[in-house]
Write an enzyme that holds these catalytic residues in place. Structure first.
Site, PDB file in Angstrom:
ATOM      1  N   THR A 121       0.852  -1.195   0.000  1.00 28.23           N
ATOM      2  CA  THR A 121       0.000   0.000   0.000  1.00 28.23           C
ATOM      3  C   THR A 121       0.885   1.240   0.000  1.00 28.23           C
ATOM      4  OG1 THR A 121      -1.668  -1.217   1.184  1.00 28.23           O
ATOM      5  CG2 THR A 121      -1.852   1.181   1.237  1.00 28.23           C
ATOM      6  N   GLU A 150      -3.935  -4.630  -2.800  1.00 28.04           N
ATOM      7  CA  GLU A 150      -4.560  -5.839  -2.235  1.00 28.04           C
ATOM      8  C   GLU A 150      -5.676  -5.431  -1.280  1.00 28.04           C
ATOM      9  OE1 GLU A 150      -4.221  -6.470   1.164  1.00 28.04           O
ATOM     10  OE2 GLU A 150      -2.804  -4.875   1.621  1.00 28.04           O
ATOM     11  N   LEU A 152      -6.863  -7.836   1.149  1.00 28.32           N
ATOM     12  CA  LEU A 152      -6.892  -9.095   1.898  1.00 28.32           C
ATOM     13  C   LEU A 152      -7.064  -8.820   3.382  1.00 28.32           C
ATOM     14  CD1 LEU A 152      -3.758 -10.758   0.222  1.00 28.32           C
ATOM     15  CD2 LEU A 152      -6.161 -10.887  -0.511  1.00 28.32           C
ATOM     16  N   GLU A 154      -6.779 -10.101   7.103  1.00 29.29           N
ATOM     17  CA  GLU A 154      -6.146 -11.180   7.846  1.00 29.29           C
ATOM     18  C   GLU A 154      -7.246 -12.075   8.402  1.00 29.29           C
ATOM     19  OE1 GLU A 154      -3.234  -9.791  10.666  1.00 29.29           O
ATOM     20  OE2 GLU A 154      -2.493  -8.343   9.205  1.00 29.29           O
ATOM     21  N   CYS A 262      -3.400  -2.180   8.845  1.00 27.61           N
ATOM     22  CA  CYS A 262      -3.819  -1.393   7.683  1.00 27.61           C
ATOM     23  C   CYS A 262      -4.664  -0.165   8.017  1.00 27.61           C
ATOM     24  CB  CYS A 262      -4.577  -2.284   6.707  1.00 27.61           C
ATOM     25  SG  CYS A 262      -3.463  -3.428   5.879  1.00 27.61           S
ATOM     26  N   LYS A 322      -8.319  -8.434  15.856  1.00 29.93           N
ATOM     27  CA  LYS A 322      -9.632  -8.981  15.498  1.00 29.93           C
ATOM     28  C   LYS A 322      -9.508 -10.499  15.575  1.00 29.93           C
ATOM     29  CE  LYS A 322      -8.966  -9.593  10.589  1.00 29.93           C
ATOM     30  NZ  LYS A 322      -9.505  -9.376   9.269  1.00 29.93           N
TER      31      LYS A 322
HETATM   32  C1  UDX Z   1       1.764  -5.512   3.452  1.00 33.36           C
HETATM   33  C2  UDX Z   1       2.147  -4.344   2.596  1.00 33.36           C
HETATM   34  O1  UDX Z   1       3.486  -4.378   2.309  1.00 33.36           O
HETATM   35  C3  UDX Z   1       1.719  -3.071   3.198  1.00 33.36           C
HETATM   36  O2  UDX Z   1       2.043  -2.024   2.350  1.00 33.36           O
HETATM   37  C4  UDX Z   1       0.237  -3.167   3.346  1.00 33.36           C
HETATM   38  O3  UDX Z   1      -0.281  -1.974   3.809  1.00 33.36           O
HETATM   39  C5  UDX Z   1      -0.100  -4.274   4.279  1.00 33.36           C
HETATM   40  O4  UDX Z   1       0.405  -5.441   3.790  1.00 33.36           O
HETATM   41  P1  UDX Z   1       2.652  -6.971   5.316  1.00 33.36           P
HETATM   42  O5  UDX Z   1       2.618  -8.096   4.348  1.00 33.36           O
HETATM   43  O6  UDX Z   1       1.717  -6.993   6.470  1.00 33.36           O
HETATM   44  O7  UDX Z   1       2.486  -5.578   4.563  1.00 33.36           O
HETATM   45  O8  UDX Z   1       4.118  -6.655   5.792  1.00 33.36           O
HETATM   46  P2  UDX Z   1       5.074  -7.521   6.665  1.00 33.36           P
HETATM   47  O9  UDX Z   1       4.335  -8.655   7.277  1.00 33.36           O
HETATM   48  O10 UDX Z   1       5.833  -6.538   7.456  1.00 33.36           O
HETATM   49  O11 UDX Z   1       6.025  -8.168   5.561  1.00 33.36           O
HETATM   50  C6  UDX Z   1       6.941  -7.511   4.795  1.00 33.36           C
HETATM   51  C7  UDX Z   1       8.044  -8.522   4.488  1.00 33.36           C
HETATM   52  O12 UDX Z   1       8.949  -7.939   3.552  1.00 33.36           O
HETATM   53  C8  UDX Z   1       8.864  -8.930   5.716  1.00 33.36           C
HETATM   54  O13 UDX Z   1       8.888 -10.332   5.825  1.00 33.36           O
HETATM   55  C9  UDX Z   1      10.256  -8.342   5.423  1.00 33.36           C
HETATM   56  O14 UDX Z   1      11.301  -9.142   5.947  1.00 33.36           O
HETATM   57  C10 UDX Z   1      10.265  -8.320   3.906  1.00 33.36           C
HETATM   58  N1  UDX Z   1      11.201  -7.362   3.296  1.00 33.36           N
HETATM   59  C11 UDX Z   1      11.190  -6.060   3.651  1.00 33.36           C
HETATM   60  C12 UDX Z   1      12.077  -7.812   2.314  1.00 33.36           C
HETATM   61  O15 UDX Z   1      12.101  -8.994   1.995  1.00 33.36           O
HETATM   62  N2  UDX Z   1      12.905  -6.915   1.720  1.00 33.36           N
HETATM   63  C13 UDX Z   1      12.940  -5.603   2.063  1.00 33.36           C
HETATM   64  O16 UDX Z   1      13.723  -4.830   1.498  1.00 33.36           O
HETATM   65  C14 UDX Z   1      12.048  -5.156   3.067  1.00 33.36           C
HETATM   66  C1  UDX Z   2      -8.134  -4.515   6.173  1.00 32.28           C
HETATM   67  C2  UDX Z   2      -9.020  -4.392   4.930  1.00 32.28           C
HETATM   68  O1  UDX Z   2     -10.355  -4.814   5.268  1.00 32.28           O
HETATM   69  C3  UDX Z   2      -8.476  -5.226   3.783  1.00 32.28           C
HETATM   70  O2  UDX Z   2      -9.266  -5.008   2.618  1.00 32.28           O
HETATM   71  C4  UDX Z   2      -7.015  -4.892   3.491  1.00 32.28           C
HETATM   72  O3  UDX Z   2      -6.884  -3.626   2.859  1.00 32.28           O
HETATM   73  C5  UDX Z   2      -6.187  -4.937   4.770  1.00 32.28           C
HETATM   74  O4  UDX Z   2      -6.806  -4.148   5.814  1.00 32.28           O
HETATM   75  P1  UDX Z   2      -7.698  -6.258   8.123  1.00 32.28           P
HETATM   76  O5  UDX Z   2      -6.861  -5.185   8.722  1.00 32.28           O
HETATM   77  O6  UDX Z   2      -7.142  -7.628   8.017  1.00 32.28           O
HETATM   78  O7  UDX Z   2      -8.163  -5.854   6.652  1.00 32.28           O
HETATM   79  O8  UDX Z   2      -9.028  -6.365   8.999  1.00 32.28           O
HETATM   80  P2  UDX Z   2     -10.539  -5.864   8.933  1.00 32.28           P
HETATM   81  O9  UDX Z   2     -11.414  -7.049   8.945  1.00 32.28           O
HETATM   82  O10 UDX Z   2     -10.756  -4.867   7.879  1.00 32.28           O
HETATM   83  O11 UDX Z   2     -10.670  -5.159  10.370  1.00 32.28           O
HETATM   84  C6  UDX Z   2      -9.886  -4.024  10.708  1.00 32.28           C
HETATM   85  C7  UDX Z   2     -10.253  -3.535  12.089  1.00 32.28           C
HETATM   86  O12 UDX Z   2     -11.569  -3.003  12.119  1.00 32.28           O
HETATM   87  C8  UDX Z   2     -10.226  -4.612  13.182  1.00 32.28           C
HETATM   88  O13 UDX Z   2      -9.685  -4.085  14.356  1.00 32.28           O
HETATM   89  C9  UDX Z   2     -11.686  -4.964  13.374  1.00 32.28           C
HETATM   90  O14 UDX Z   2     -11.980  -5.481  14.645  1.00 32.28           O
HETATM   91  C10 UDX Z   2     -12.332  -3.616  13.152  1.00 32.28           C
HETATM   92  N1  UDX Z   2     -13.733  -3.726  12.704  1.00 32.28           N
HETATM   93  C11 UDX Z   2     -14.023  -4.237  11.481  1.00 32.28           C
HETATM   94  C12 UDX Z   2     -14.756  -3.251  13.532  1.00 32.28           C
HETATM   95  O15 UDX Z   2     -14.512  -2.765  14.643  1.00 32.28           O
HETATM   96  N2  UDX Z   2     -16.046  -3.322  13.069  1.00 32.28           N
HETATM   97  C13 UDX Z   2     -16.372  -3.830  11.838  1.00 32.28           C
HETATM   98  O16 UDX Z   2     -17.554  -3.854  11.503  1.00 32.28           O
HETATM   99  C14 UDX Z   2     -15.319  -4.308  11.022  1.00 32.28           C
END
Ligand code: UDX
Ligand code: UDX
Length: 459
Positions: A121, A150, A152, A154, A262, A322
């Site tokens: 993102t 994306e 997605l 969690e 996120c 969550k």
């Molecule tokens: C992702 C997206 O990257 C973020 O922008 C979005 O908003 C949420 O989802 P996420 O998959 O949750 O983030 O990130 P994280 O679990 O921190 O994983 C990033 C991975 O990239 C780590 O395993 C880290 O070791 C790896 N990394 C980072 C590399 O392999 N090379 C790098 O240069 C930096």
């Molecule tokens: C979010 C986005 O939904 C997904 O599309 C992607 O951009 C990554 O970020 P995620 O962070 O995995 O996904 O969880 P999500 O189910 O969206 O919940 C986010 C937070 O909002 C949690 O803390 C959840 O408990 C809260 N939530 C969600 C509420 O309090 N009420 C709701 O009705 C829904």
């Protein structure tokens, strides 16, 4: 298609396993050696339902491989997906340093004609910026940069990948559009909607989508506070407004404040982009402040309403941001527990998954193996994550184990009337204590056979 994925985090790994399942040849690379060693043996670095079998199948068939070598990953790839982290910068904007570094690292290994796809993102304009970064490193190379945000959640990441509401493809040239479409062809052939637009629009779609969903949550949390003052049950109100298809029923569950990796980060980035560009986003600015304040207000409310004095013991059920994940990043529970501790409370907590992840953030919290162990001797009990395990708790056991009688059900999981029969006062969000509980939405839907309703989208 030969696809490289840089970053084996929540997003990179789900994407890698799903694309391998769809028939692509995927190599995923990460700088974390231990993570890559585990993944190569089929071991997941975090809890995510349905991902383990995909990982195993991909490794067995050879469609999925892991490496720490960027060159081995990127060489010969037709598409290189960037899924490294994009944390918040000091002003709330997106810290693009990992994306920039990954782009510089991969540039020397890109094949002619390759498309670099930004999955992380990012703020609007990042695709344009990366084009310049890579072009500086490889002046003679013919390549493209595209955007593929994306969506997605969690806990349901595999389902969200395989059955998305839409696939957003950002392409500023024909080659990018063709390559992105080819990646997702197996899903497009199943009739799933693909929306092709410019890179800048795709980048904005991601931030605007998360800001909008977070606004829905912030709104229902405010309605919940109002219901507590005036009457009305927020669950009935959410159902009643959500049946209007223009509003929709998903993301209208009141709670202790949104968290995760996120929503907090993306709303801050959206607001910062507005400030940086002279197009302020006061709705989202207010949302961020209210969401932070909510957690502290709820902590104060626990102490006040249960009349807890310093040294009192509080049982906290749920630490993950969550249900369905062991992730505690920006979890409301972490802030609320810390605030309770500042008020002198002794916290004993339970979470069915998020114990190892929570421990480093909450070193002074006793993390117990069962909710009942957490409840033992507690002066008050607080539910902060909507795990199913907590819906069916044995009230007789809780009443016998607890010292106090107040349960703060900040996810509205428990039936207060049943709790009352055991001498427990169950305080839910968005309902005055003396009001009768509304029927659960599922039971209500059954009263209208023939009317189909979308499932609530709370992940
Ligand atoms: C992702 C997206 O990257 C973020 O922008 C979005 O908003 C949420 O989802 P996420 O998959 O949750 O983030 O990130 P994280 O679990 O921190 O994983 C990033 C991975 O990239 C780590 O395993 C880290 O070791 C790896 N990394 C980072 C590399 O392999 N090379 C790098 O240069 C930096
Ligand atoms: C979010 C986005 O939904 C997904 O599309 C992607 O951009 C990554 O970020 P995620 O962070 O995995 O996904 O969880 P999500 O189910 O969206 O919940 C986010 C937070 O909002 C949690 O803390 C959840 O408990 C809260 N939530 C969600 C509420 O309090 N009420 C709701 O009705 C829904």
């Amino acid at each position: 298609m030969r696809i490289a994925i840089i970053g084996a985090g929540y997003v990179g790994l789900t994407t890698a396993a799903c694309l391998a399942e769809l028939g692509h040849a995927v190599v995923c690379c990460d700088v974390d050696r231990e993570r890559i060693a585990d993944l190569s043996r089929g071991r997941l670095p975090y809890y995510e339902p349905s991902l383990a079998p995909l990982l195993r199948r991909g490794l067995e068939s050879g469609a999925l491989a892991f490496t720490v070598s960027t060159s081995a990953c990127v060489a010969q790839a037709e598409a290189v997906l960037l899924a490294v982290g994009t944390p918040s910068a000091a002003d709330g904007g997106v810290d693009l340093s990992q994306v920039e570094r990954a782009a510089r690292d991969l540039a020397p290994h890109l094949s002619p004609g390759a498309v670099v796809v930004i999955k992380s993102t990012v703020s609007v304009g990042t695709a344009r910026r990366l084009r310049e970064t890579i072009a500086e490193a490889r002046r003679a190379l013919d390549f493209s940069v595209a955007s593929n945000p994306e969506f997605l959640r969690e806990g349901s990441a595999v389902g969200d990948f395989m059955q998305p509401d839409r696939i957003v493809l950002g392409a500023d040239d024909a080659r990018s559009a063709d390559v992105l479409r080819a990646i997702y062809r197996p899903l497009e052939q199943q009739g799933l909607p693909v929306f092709v637009t410019s890179c800048a629009s795709a980048e904005m779609i991601k931030h605007a989508a998360n800001a909008f969903l977070a606004l829905k949550i912030g709104f229902i949390n405010d309605v919940s506070d109002l219901c507590e003052k005036t009457g009305g049950d927020v669950l009935a109100v959410a159902e009643g407004i959500g049946l209007d298809r223009r509003i929709g029923r998903s993301f209208l569950q009141p709670g202790p404040g949104f968290g995760g990796s996120c929503f907090p980060k993306d709303t801050r980035a959206f607001a910062a982009t507005g400030r940086r560009n002279g197009a302020h986003q006061p709705l989202v600015e207010t949302l961020i402040a209210r969401n932070e304040d909510r957690k502290l207000r709820l902590a104060r409310r626990i102490v006040r309403q249960a009349r807890l004095s310093r040294g009192a013991r509080v049982a906290v059920l749920g630490l993950a941001f969550k249900a369905g994940t062991d992730d505690v990043r920006e979890s409301a529970a972490v802030t609320i527990v810390a605030a309770l501790q500042r008020e002198g409370m002794r916290v004993h907590a339970h979470d069915p998954r998020a114990y190892d992840t929570a421990r480093p953030l909450l070193p002074d919290v006793q993390i117990e193996e069962t909710p009942y162990a957490a409840a033992r001797g507690a002066d008050a009990l607080v539910i902060l994550t909507e795990w199913d395990d907590y819906r069916s708790m044995d009230f007789a056991r809780l009443a016998a184990d607890m010292r106090g009688t107040t349960i703060f059900d900040f996810r509205n999981l428990l039936p207060p009337d049943t709790a009352a029969r055991y001498g427990l006062t169950c305080i839910r969000l968005g309902r005055r204590p003396e009001m009768p509980a509304v029927e659960a939405p599922a039971q209500k839907r059954a009263a209208f056979p023939g009317r189909s309703a979308a499932a609530p989208g709370h992940g």
